[in-house]
Scaffold this active site. Structure first.
Site, PDB file in Angstrom:
ATOM      1  N   ARG A   1       0.875  -1.224  -0.068  1.00  6.86           N
ATOM      2  CA  ARG A   1       0.034  -0.062  -0.084  1.00  6.86           C
ATOM      3  C   ARG A   1       1.036   1.174   0.003  1.00  6.86           C
ATOM      4  O   ARG A   1       2.057   1.336   0.337  1.00  6.86           O
ATOM      5  CB  ARG A   1      -0.961  -0.236   1.333  1.00  6.86           C
ATOM      6  CG  ARG A   1      -0.113  -0.241   2.550  1.00  6.86           C
ATOM      7  CD  ARG A   1      -0.980   0.291   3.815  1.00  6.86           C
ATOM      8  NE  ARG A   1      -0.161   0.274   5.080  1.00  6.86           N
ATOM      9  CZ  ARG A   1       0.513   0.868   5.582  1.00  6.86           C
ATOM     10  NH1 ARG A   1       1.194   1.975   4.683  1.00  6.86           N
ATOM     11  NH2 ARG A   1       1.433   0.717   6.648  1.00  6.86           N
TER      12      ARG A   1
ATOM     13  N   GLY B   1       1.815   5.135   1.610  1.00  6.95           N
ATOM     14  CA  GLY B   1       1.969   5.571   3.179  1.00  6.95           C
ATOM     15  C   GLY B   1       3.269   4.676   3.718  1.00  6.95           C
ATOM     16  O   GLY B   1       4.050   4.003   3.314  1.00  6.95           O
ATOM     17  N   ASP B   2       3.457   4.983   5.228  1.00  8.23           N
ATOM     18  CA  ASP B   2       4.919   4.621   5.681  1.00  8.23           C
ATOM     19  C   ASP B   2       4.379   3.653   6.805  1.00  8.23           C
ATOM     20  O   ASP B   2       3.628   2.467   6.338  1.00  8.23           O
ATOM     21  CB  ASP B   2       5.605   5.744   6.600  1.00  8.23           C
ATOM     22  CG  ASP B   2       6.978   5.478   6.856  1.00  8.23           C
ATOM     23  OD1 ASP B   2       7.064   4.752   7.861  1.00  8.23           O
ATOM     24  OD2 ASP B   2       7.635   6.271   6.160  1.00  8.23           O
TER      25      ASP B   2
ATOM     26  N   THR C   1       2.309   1.640  10.353  1.00  7.78           N
ATOM     27  CA  THR C   1       1.373   2.073  11.118  1.00  7.78           C
ATOM     28  C   THR C   1       1.210   0.602  11.775  1.00  7.78           C
ATOM     29  O   THR C   1       1.883  -0.402  11.666  1.00  7.78           O
ATOM     30  CB  THR C   1       0.077   2.342  10.237  1.00  7.78           C
ATOM     31  OG1 THR C   1      -0.921   2.884  11.170  1.00  7.78           O
ATOM     32  CG2 THR C   1      -0.583   1.079   9.501  1.00  7.78           C
ATOM     33  N   TYR C   2       0.360   0.678  13.161  1.00  6.51           N
ATOM     34  CA  TYR C   2      -0.024  -0.093  13.885  1.00  6.51           C
ATOM     35  C   TYR C   2      -1.346  -0.741  13.750  1.00  6.51           C
ATOM     36  O   TYR C   2      -2.507   0.193  13.501  1.00  6.51           O
ATOM     37  CB  TYR C   2       0.491   0.235  15.074  1.00  6.51           C
ATOM     38  CG  TYR C   2      -0.732  -0.767  16.224  1.00  6.51           C
ATOM     39  CD1 TYR C   2       0.095  -1.798  16.672  1.00  6.51           C
ATOM     40  CD2 TYR C   2      -1.538  -0.268  16.941  1.00  6.51           C
ATOM     41  CE1 TYR C   2      -0.703  -2.867  17.495  1.00  6.51           C
ATOM     42  CE2 TYR C   2      -2.221  -0.883  17.777  1.00  6.51           C
ATOM     43  CZ  TYR C   2      -1.862  -2.293  18.066  1.00  6.51           C
ATOM     44  OH  TYR C   2      -2.336  -3.173  19.289  1.00  6.51           O
TER      45      TYR C   2
ATOM     46  N   ALA D   1      -5.742   6.306  10.433  1.00  6.43           N
ATOM     47  CA  ALA D   1      -4.651   6.260   9.500  1.00  6.43           C
ATOM     48  C   ALA D   1      -5.037   5.607   8.096  1.00  6.43           C
ATOM     49  O   ALA D   1      -6.415   4.934   8.312  1.00  6.43           O
ATOM     50  CB  ALA D   1      -3.576   5.578  10.007  1.00  6.43           C
ATOM     51  N   MET D   2      -4.786   6.033   6.953  1.00  8.08           N
ATOM     52  CA  MET D   2      -4.943   5.651   5.626  1.00  8.08           C
ATOM     53  C   MET D   2      -3.927   5.186   4.858  1.00  8.08           C
ATOM     54  O   MET D   2      -2.909   5.880   4.932  1.00  8.08           O
ATOM     55  CB  MET D   2      -6.097   6.423   5.039  1.00  8.08           C
ATOM     56  CG  MET D   2      -7.377   6.736   5.865  1.00  8.08           C
ATOM     57  SD  MET D   2      -8.520   7.834   4.985  1.00  8.08           S
ATOM     58  CE  MET D   2      -9.712   7.939   6.067  1.00  8.08           C
TER      59      MET D   2
ATOM     60  N   ALA E   1      -7.797   2.493   9.091  1.00  5.10           N
ATOM     61  CA  ALA E   1      -7.546   2.067  10.560  1.00  5.10           C
ATOM     62  C   ALA E   1      -8.038   3.008  11.697  1.00  5.10           C
ATOM     63  O   ALA E   1      -7.223   4.209  11.752  1.00  5.10           O
ATOM     64  CB  ALA E   1      -6.306   1.606  10.901  1.00  5.10           C
TER      65      ALA E   1
ATOM     66  N   CYS F   1       3.101   6.457  10.828  1.00  9.15           N
ATOM     67  CA  CYS F   1       3.141   7.082   9.585  1.00  9.15           C
ATOM     68  C   CYS F   1       4.274   7.738   8.956  1.00  9.15           C
ATOM     69  O   CYS F   1       4.266   8.602   8.058  1.00  9.15           O
ATOM     70  CB  CYS F   1       1.653   7.958   9.281  1.00  9.15           C
ATOM     71  SG  CYS F   1       0.416   7.172   9.624  1.00  9.15           S
TER      72      CYS F   1
END
Length: 241
Positions: A88, A90-91, A93-94, A160-161, A175, A191
């Site tokens: 995906r 983005g960076d 995330t959890y 977050a996306m 999320a 992110c």
């Protein structure tokens, strides 16, 4: 244009299993579109929306920096968490218990062909949900997702996306921290954005637990409104097609 969206609440599922399931649904839509083009057909493409809750896991987007994961493999194991590099945007995330993860796998040619608009619509769904709880969710310039108190020293991300798209077909998604243990975010630079905090709905409302089913219904409602979609519930017992 098919505006029906097959909705499935998968409950608690392993991240990798769900990712592979997404890939299968994603490829199924792509295959139909390729066949339509090659054979000059007009077969209808399906749309899907998955809700899921994952066990503790960290995921790094294709353009992310591994240095934003602040713990090593052994520490991950101690915390009962896994880690995946994924495809995906983005960076890092959890995902974990108490978080609502939504994966829309849509053929945007059934709705509109604009990825920027798609992301803004996903944000707007969550902004509307936040408003129902008396919170002012907003966007932050250049930082996809939904935030609280943007422009102040207390800016914090509550949703977050990160998405992937090919031939106007989407996967991955959002999320939303509902009842999340925010301590797990201390192990990453969320992110890839330094110096900003994360938030959860229950912490913002100062309650032990928010009704997650209620949140899901609100997300579905606003998703259907914004995308002018018809939500069709579909029960999925196994992720193996």
């Amino acid at each position: 244009m098919n505006k029906k969206v097959q909705f499935s609440d998968l409950g608690v599922r392993d991240y990798k299993d769900t990712w592979e399931f997404q890939e299968k649904l994603f490829q199924e839509i792509l295959d139909i579109k390729i066949r339509n083009r090659r054979e000059e057909l007009s077969l209808e493409t399906p749309n899907h929306l998955l809700f899921v809750e994952h066990p503790h896991v960290y995921t790094l987007g294709k353009s992310g920096d591994i240095d934003n994961l602040l713990i090593n493999e052994k520490q991950l194991e101690v915390k009962g968490a896994t880690f995946y590099k994924i495809n995906r945007g983005g960076d890092i995330t959890y995902h974990g218990p108490g978080q609502l993860v939504g994966y829309p796998i849509l053929d945007l040619e059934n709705f509109f062909t604009d990825i920027h608009k798609y992301l803004r619509f996903l944000e707007e769904v969550i902004i509307k949900v936040m408003a129902d709880y008396g919170l002012k969710g907003t966007r932050s310039d250049g930082e996809t997702g939904v935030w609280l108190d943007v422009g102040t020293p207390f800016a914090r991300k509550i949703c977050a996306m990160g998405v992937r798209a090919s031939r106007w077909v989407t996967m991955h998604g959002f999320a939303l921290n509902v009842n999340s243990d925010l301590g797990y975010f201390d192990n990453i630079v969320p992110c890839g954005i330094r110096g900003k905090m994360v938030a959860s709905l229950n912490a913002e409302l100062k309650v032990d637990k928010v009704d997650e089913e209620e949140v899901k219904q609100k997300v579905l409602k606003y998703f259907a409104e914004l995308f002018e979609a018809e939500i069709v519930s579909k029960k999925i017992e196994t992720l193996h097609l």
